[in-house]
Design a protein around this motif. Structure first.
Motif, short mmCIF file in Angstrom:
data_model
loop_
_atom_site.label_atom_id
_atom_site.label_comp_id
_atom_site.label_asym_id
_atom_site.label_seq_id
_atom_site.Cartn_x
_atom_site.Cartn_y
_atom_site.Cartn_z
N HIS A 39 -5.29 2.15 -5.65
CA HIS A 39 -4.79 2.40 -4.29
C HIS A 39 -5.89 2.20 -3.26
O HIS A 39 -5.68 1.58 -2.21
N ARG A 40 -7.07 2.72 -3.55
CA ARG A 40 -8.18 2.59 -2.60
C ARG A 40 -8.63 1.13 -2.46
O ARG A 40 -8.90 0.66 -1.34
N GLU A 85 -5.61 5.90 -8.71
CA GLU A 85 -6.24 6.18 -7.42
C GLU A 85 -7.22 5.07 -7.03
O GLU A 85 -7.28 4.67 -5.85
N ILE A 96 2.25 1.62 -3.58
CA ILE A 96 1.20 2.09 -4.50
C ILE A 96 0.84 3.53 -4.19
O ILE A 96 0.61 4.35 -5.11
N GLY A 97 0.77 3.87 -2.91
CA GLY A 97 0.48 5.25 -2.54
C GLY A 97 1.54 6.22 -3.03
O GLY A 97 1.23 7.32 -3.47
N THR A 149 1.00 6.68 -6.67
CA THR A 149 -0.18 7.53 -6.88
C THR A 149 0.18 8.99 -6.69
O THR A 149 -0.26 9.87 -7.46
N TRP A 164 -6.84 -1.50 -2.93
CA TRP A 164 -5.80 -2.25 -2.20
C TRP A 164 -5.99 -2.07 -0.70
O TRP A 164 -5.85 -3.03 0.07
N ALA A 186 0.82 -1.21 0.00
CA ALA A 186 0.00 0.00 0.00
C ALA A 186 0.86 1.25 0.00
O ALA A 186 0.53 2.25 -0.66
#
Length: 403
Positions: A139-140, A136, A74-75, A78, A142, A71
């Motif tokens: 990310h959410r 986005e 990925i964040g 993003t 995940w 996370a």
């Protein structure tokens, strides 16, 4: 030694007639032995986890820590691709992505009502919008997957009795942090959607304070999962003699772990203010050791969280200090201090990773923050913290010198 084994020994030294009588009661004794053994398994000491439970709980905790690590990566991507403000609403359980052309156009029209499009992305096409929207969205989703991966096994293990009292409290804390992290993520995104960017030179972005809080919570959650996974799967080793030198080593290790964490938080401020694009030279800031605009804001304290130059300067100093602390631990561990066996490997890994992280940071700066390299630098901060956590875990039993 089992009762049946003892009976076989006795049968060698008694007459055959008596031995026959003994053999006749063996089935009954076998059943009795199994019953006693099962009772012993069920009546484990208070606070002890069964071996099978320890194995699966450890795997689950390591899996949760890996999910949180993903996370963070990925964040970071993003953020680096400037995708975080593409989704302008939030739903607890998510929403179905657009399928038809009309649905995509409706989503794009919703994005166009907010500052990022009006002030920065006026020329964006629908195809470009789809890319940042999917970033986005991924990310959410995940984050929601982490919640499921945590909750379902936790409920099963709790029902099986594979959590002792201490672990139950930590599991509840991790669950609360996961929920808080999701809410904090939306609270962060909202700061970039607010109508507070009025000057044409303004750059719509999320609040650096909320970004730092969001990343810091992720680091805390990751640390809790990793620490408990190590405690369950690889309990800290002990040594026969605890010296004052070993205790001082442990104190320095904890100091280094805390410093690495704070340095990572300062990196969130750098990302939030795009401070990595201010001075792209090293070791000097352009031609100066101390930049001339380091205290450009008033009052002075604002510079430490809102002035990109000061934020980059602080992050450099903190990163340099962190690598010095990690190097000191690595060298000290090789100078004869008595530590648990695995602690030596942990200290070496921490020192090596700290130098790799510094190299990634300098390269990211000199190359004007390319996405891939910047993402590796952010991941490196979490790896450095991981080795610091491993080291302090191995030093767990060096708290005091036995009398």
């Amino acid at each position: 030694m089992s009762a049946i084994y003892l009976l076989s020994k006795v049968c060698r030294h008694v007459p055959s007639s008596r031995c026959l009588k003994i053999k006749q009661i063996q089935p009954y004794l076998r059943r009795t032995t199994v019953t006693v053994a099962s009772r012993e398994i069920q009546q484990l000491p208070v606070g002890e986890i069964p071996e099978i439970g320890r194995k699966w709980v450890g795997r689950w905790l390591f899996g949760c820590s890996g999910m949180v690590f993903g996370a963070v990566v990925i964040g970071g991507l993003t953020r680096l691709t400037e995708s975080g403000l593409s989704m302008t609403d939030w739903h607890l359980f998510g929403k179905r992505p657009p399928i038809s052309q009309a649905e995509w156009e409706r989503e794009f029209a919703q994005y166009q009502d907010y500052p990022e499009f009006k002030l920065k992305n006026k020329d964006m096409t629908l195809g470009e919008f789809k890319f940042i929207w999917w970033m986005e969205y991924g990310h959410r989703q995940w984050g929601r997957t982490i919640g499921t991966f945590f909750l379902l096994p936790a409920a099963y293990f709790w029902h099986k009795g594979w959590f002792n009292r201490a672990l139950k409290k930590r599991v509840l804390a991790c669950g609360a942090l996961i929920g808080f992290q999701g809410l904090l993520g939306w609270y962060m995104v909202k700061s970039g959607l607010e109508d507070r960017f009025h000057d044409p030179s303004d750059v719509p972005r999320v609040s650096q304070y909320r970004l730092m809080s969001h990343l810091g919570t992720a680091f805390v959650l990751y640390s809790l999962f990793l620490w408990n996974a190590l405690a369950v799967t690889y309990p800290a080793q002990q040594i026969k003699q605890v010296t004052s030198q070993a205790r001082n080593f442990r104190k320095l290790a904890h100091l280094t772990k805390g410093w690495v964490f704070i340095t990572a938080l300062s990196g969130a401020l750098v990302a939030g203010l795009d401070a990595g694009l201010v001075y792209n030279s090293f070791p000097k800031f352009a031609d100066r050791w101390i930049p001339s605009d380091i205290l450009a804001f008033s009052p002075t304290l604002r510079n430490f969280t809102e002035n990109p130059t000061t934020v980059q300067f602080d992050h450099r100093i903190m990163g340099t200090t962190a690598v010095c602390l990690a190097t000191a631990l690595m060298i000290w561990s090789r100078r004869g201090v008595k530590l648990p066996p695995r602690a030596y490997n942990a200290a070496t890994a921490l020192g090596a990773m700290a130098w790799m992280q510094v190299g990634l940071g300098i390269s990211t700066l000199l190359m004007y923050v390319p996405t891939g390299l910047a993402a590796m630098h952010q991941s490196g901060s979490l790896l450095t913290l991981s080795f610091a956590i491993w080291l302090t875990h191995e030093l767990k039993h060096l708290k005091k010198i036995p009398k």
